[in-house]
Design a protein around this motif. Structure first.
Motif, short mmCIF file in Angstrom:
data_model
loop_
_atom_site.label_atom_id
_atom_site.label_comp_id
_atom_site.label_asym_id
_atom_site.label_seq_id
_atom_site.Cartn_x
_atom_site.Cartn_y
_atom_site.Cartn_z
N TYR A 569 8.12 17.90 -5.13
CA TYR A 569 8.15 18.35 -6.52
C TYR A 569 7.11 17.57 -7.31
O TYR A 569 6.90 16.37 -7.09
N ALA A 570 6.41 18.26 -8.22
CA ALA A 570 5.41 17.61 -9.07
C ALA A 570 5.47 18.26 -10.44
O ALA A 570 6.07 19.33 -10.61
N HIS A 571 4.84 17.64 -11.42
CA HIS A 571 4.74 18.24 -12.75
C HIS A 571 3.34 18.84 -12.91
O HIS A 571 2.35 18.11 -12.93
N PHE A 572 3.30 20.16 -13.06
CA PHE A 572 2.05 20.92 -13.12
C PHE A 572 1.95 21.76 -14.38
O PHE A 572 0.86 22.12 -14.82
N THR A 573 3.09 22.06 -15.01
CA THR A 573 3.15 23.16 -15.97
C THR A 573 2.97 22.78 -17.44
O THR A 573 3.02 23.66 -18.30
N SER A 574 2.74 21.50 -17.75
CA SER A 574 2.62 21.13 -19.17
C SER A 574 1.51 20.11 -19.44
O SER A 574 1.77 19.03 -19.97
N PRO A 575 0.27 20.41 -19.10
CA PRO A 575 -0.80 19.42 -19.29
C PRO A 575 -1.15 19.18 -20.76
O PRO A 575 -1.81 18.19 -21.07
N ILE A 576 -0.72 20.05 -21.67
CA ILE A 576 -0.97 19.82 -23.09
C ILE A 576 -0.13 18.65 -23.58
O ILE A 576 -0.55 17.91 -24.47
N PRO A 580 0.72 13.26 -16.60
CA PRO A 580 0.86 13.47 -15.16
C PRO A 580 0.43 14.88 -14.73
O PRO A 580 -0.13 15.05 -13.65
N ASP A 581 0.69 15.88 -15.57
CA ASP A 581 0.27 17.25 -15.25
C ASP A 581 -1.26 17.36 -15.23
O ASP A 581 -1.83 18.09 -14.43
N VAL A 582 -1.90 16.61 -16.14
CA VAL A 582 -3.38 16.55 -16.15
C VAL A 582 -3.87 16.00 -14.81
O VAL A 582 -4.79 16.54 -14.19
N LEU A 583 -3.24 14.92 -14.35
CA LEU A 583 -3.62 14.30 -13.08
C LEU A 583 -3.41 15.27 -11.92
O LEU A 583 -4.26 15.38 -11.02
#
Length: 723
Positions: A569-576, A580-583
């Motif tokens: 599992y990773a965080h991908f959906t909220s880079p704004i 971590p999503d940016v990374l």
């Protein structure tokens, strides 16, 4: 006490390096020296190295070689009676050192704190165990690193030209003095943000310099901005960051479109709160001829506009997250980016990073792709509008919403069957007047439309983590994990002692929740949550269970996510709003292009930083809710409320007020119909003479008698205990 294998390895490594301070010791040579044989020993060795590195005693060099750091040259060799850790100082001015290798924090009395402040990294000399509870005591001998860059408090004038600052309780434990030329524009009685200039001796006051005026004490802005400063969060962006953001080229060129997958002719929808201004995720969905769903999750392509090593990226990394307070949002990115350039606004062409997934009618993902795209959002729905369509209202794009809802239900059912924990915690929602004062408080309504978005986002987050796992499986190299380092969202097993506490709490009220092994299954937790559903205990046990849970974190070392029941599992959906999503976006783009990206060590440090800033943001958000609860009940002094006992301790009982979800305390000194004693085994207060009990889940009626906005405390008194 016998040393563990890890501690023994630490001693040997330090000893070797201290005798060879210039040497760089290769990892495989160290394995041979220590006769490491087997996975268990290898893990002990890695743990020892990580522990020494975290304490800044050794430095990891390129290729995994180890070298003594300047801090490690005399550590352990000259004085094994000192320990380095992080200082936590209570309201009473007693310090507690949080140090690795100690099961219990080391107590540091106020007279032994020296010049240490909250969150400082300090070296403490151990003084042995003292007191009836036999806790290890210590004395600060060195401040290694200051933990806080800013503090918050009230400026006060003493005499003609003397100024002091009384810090907020959560900010610092001692007053500061300010020279007249360091007060800036601040006036006595105003809340201020200040920096530490110097602290020369424990018997003197530390010197401060005021850097920001928050406003007059007691005003809404001063109260809310104080919460930010307490948690090391600044609202405004530096001028150079705003200028960089304003100068970003927002044009989408033909060349850029050509190198992406162009899906502007496909229906893409966004579903967000009615107050949302930044839209970082959109959905597309259709049914394929084979009966499968084809789901697209389209995420704002922040990294396209935010290259590494720019002032914008540095600021986003420093903040690491947006902060959502009751009356305002402190964004991670300047508004021109979060609300405009990157936001997936309706009827505008936008750059996105998309995850496409083919999912069967029983919820199994059978295919996926991750691609840079250009999209055109057709319509922006609020959760309420989407819910009306789910409930049967005819509308444009009703087919897409219904398909997404059907798929979400399938994914939700499958997730709970496979081990996700079903937490439902009510959140208070405040109605504020023009001055930010709460005039009403309600419980936020939980719609299936919220679930719809959550399930689609969870599936995308799982899929991108699965992609990296697939890359490793396809790699012929043995060290494929090091070849494709990744930043996971991880969640460890719950705290066993806290679970046993819950077991003891629910036993007296006839609920069997038995912990008899080192681990607990998510199924057992879900069974308990089902048992207490719709009872007076529901909120309390949910809260206790949440507190027993480990904190979710960001790390390149994947241990899975216990709460969700996911292996990857990773965080991908909220880079704004999350760095971590940016990374994760940067890592994925690099791997899709066949290029290296961040190293494992870089991700370890960034993950730790992002986890720490996330905890600060959560603390600030909770503090802002508590502030508004206290402000609201300050206008209802003397009024009665129905409540449920949510916690019991020897000093009194905590009561959650029904309908408004505010918690206050009935002090044991105010229970004047008997002499009450705390029964640890039954986790309740029992009257010595009449045997009346106050325990978790008991419904009572209370009166609001005192509120303290500064301390954010609510005092209650018993009106009727429901007996």
């Amino acid at each position: 006490m016998k040393k563990s294998k890890k501690e023994t390895f630490e001693d040997i490594i330090l000893n070797i390096l201290q005798n060879n301070p210039e040497a760089q010791l290769p990892f495989d040579l160290l394995q041979n020296i220590l006769k490491v044989d087997g996975k268990k020993d290898n893990q002990h060795l890695k743990d020892a190295i990580n522990s020494l590195s975290d304490r800044n005693l050794i430095v990891k060099r390129k290729g995994g070689a180890l070298q003594l750091s300047p801090n490690g040259s005399d550590s352990g060799k000259k004085d094994r009676n000192t320990v380095v850790g992080k200082m936590d100082i209570s309201r009473r001015g007693t310090g507690y050192l949080i140090a690795e290798g100690f099961d219990e924090d080391i107590r540091v009395s106020s007279k032994h704190l020296g010049t240490a402040l909250q969150d400082d990294i300090v070296k403490v000399k151990l003084l042995g165990k003292k007191g009836r509870k036999s806790r290890q005591e210590g004395k600060v001998v060195e401040v290694v690193e200051r933990g806080r860059s800013i503090f918050v408090g009230i400026l006060k004038k003493q005499g003609k030209q003397n100024y002091i600052i009384e810090p907020d309780e959560k900010s610092a434990h001692t007053d500061f003095f300010v020279l007249p030329n360091n007060t800036g524009e601040a006036q006595p009685g105003e809340k201020v943000v200040f920096e530490l200039v110097d602290w020369v001796h424990p018997k003197s006051l530390p010197e401060a310099k005021i850097v920001e005026v928050l406003g007059e004490e007691g005003t809404n802005d001063a109260n809310v901005l104080s919460i930010l400063a307490e948690n090391q969060i600044k609202a405004g962006f530096p001028e150079e960051v705003e200028e960089y953001a304003a100068d970003i080229n927002r044009e989408i060129t033909d060349k850029e479109i050509e190198r992406r997958r162009d899906i502007r002719d496909e229906v893409v929808l966004t579903i967000d709160p009615d107050t949302a201004k930044d839209f970082d995720d959109g959905l597309s969905i259709k049914k394929l001829d084979n009966g499968n769903y084809y789901l697209g999750v389209h995420i704002a392509d922040v990294t396209h506009y935010m290259p590494r090593n720019t002032v914008l990226d540095d600021e986003a990394e420093h903040r690491a997250t947006s902060v959502y307070l009751v009356d305002r949002v402190i964004p991670m990115l300047p508004e021109v980016l979060s609300n405009d350039v990157c936001s997936l606004n309706p009827r505008e062409d936008k750059l996105a990073f998309s995850c496409f997934m083919e999912i069967t009618p029983n919820g199994k993902r059978v295919d996926y792709s991750i691609e840079e795209t250009v999209i055109h959002s057709n319509k922006r729905f609020t959760y309420e509008q989407a819910q009306e369509i789910i409930d049967g209202k005819d509308s444009e794009y009703a087919d897409e919403i219904q398909n997404a809802a059907n798929l979400a239900q399938i994914l939700l059912d499958k997730r709970f069957r496979e081990g996700s924990i079903n937490f439902e915690t009510p959140e208070p929602k405040f109605v504020l007047d023009e001055n930010g004062k709460p005039i009403d408080v309600k419980i936020k309504e939980r719609l299936f439309a919220h679930r719809l978005i959550e399930e689609c986002m969870l599936m995308a987050n799982r899929t991108v983590a699965k992609y990296v796992e697939d890359l490793r499986k396809q790699s012929s190299k043995e060290d494929s994990k090091d070849l494709y380092p990744f930043l996971y969202r991880i969640h460890d097993q719950p705290d066993l002692d806290k679970l046993k506490n819950i077991e003891e709490n629910v036993k007296p009220i006839g609920i069997n929740f038995h912990i008899d092994s080192p681990t607990v299954s998510s199924k057992a937790i879900n069974v308990l949550l089902e048992q207490i559903e719709d009872t007076s205990l529901e909120l309390t046990i949910n809260d206790l269970m949440l507190r027993a849970m480990s904190k979710a974190e960001y790390s390149p070392d994947n241990i899975g996510h216990f709460g969700l029941g996911f292996e990857n599992y990773a965080h991908f959906t909220s880079p704004i709003r999350r760095y971590p999503d940016v990374l994760v976006h940067r890592l994925l783009k690099s791997y899709l292009a066949g290029k290296p990206s961040y190293s494992h060590n870089e991700l370890k440090q960034l993950g730790s930083h992002c986890s720490e800033r996330e905890r600060a943001a959560i603390e600030a958000e909770r503090d802002s809710v508590k502030l508004k609860q206290v402000e609201y009940l300050s206008e209802h002094l003397g009024e009665d409320f129905d409540g449920v006992i949510s916690g019991v301790m020897d000093g009194g009982i905590f009561v959650d007020l029904k309908d408004i979800h505010c918690e206050g305390m009935v002090r044991v000194s105010d229970l004047d119909d008997d002499y009450y004693e705390y029964d640890e085994k039954q986790h309740c207060l029992i009257g010595r003479n009449h045997g009346k009990k106050y325990q978790l889940g008991k419904e009572i009626r209370v009166k609001v008698v005192r509120t303290d906005i500064k301390a954010r405390q609510i005092d209650l008194k018993l009106v009727d205990d429901g007996s």
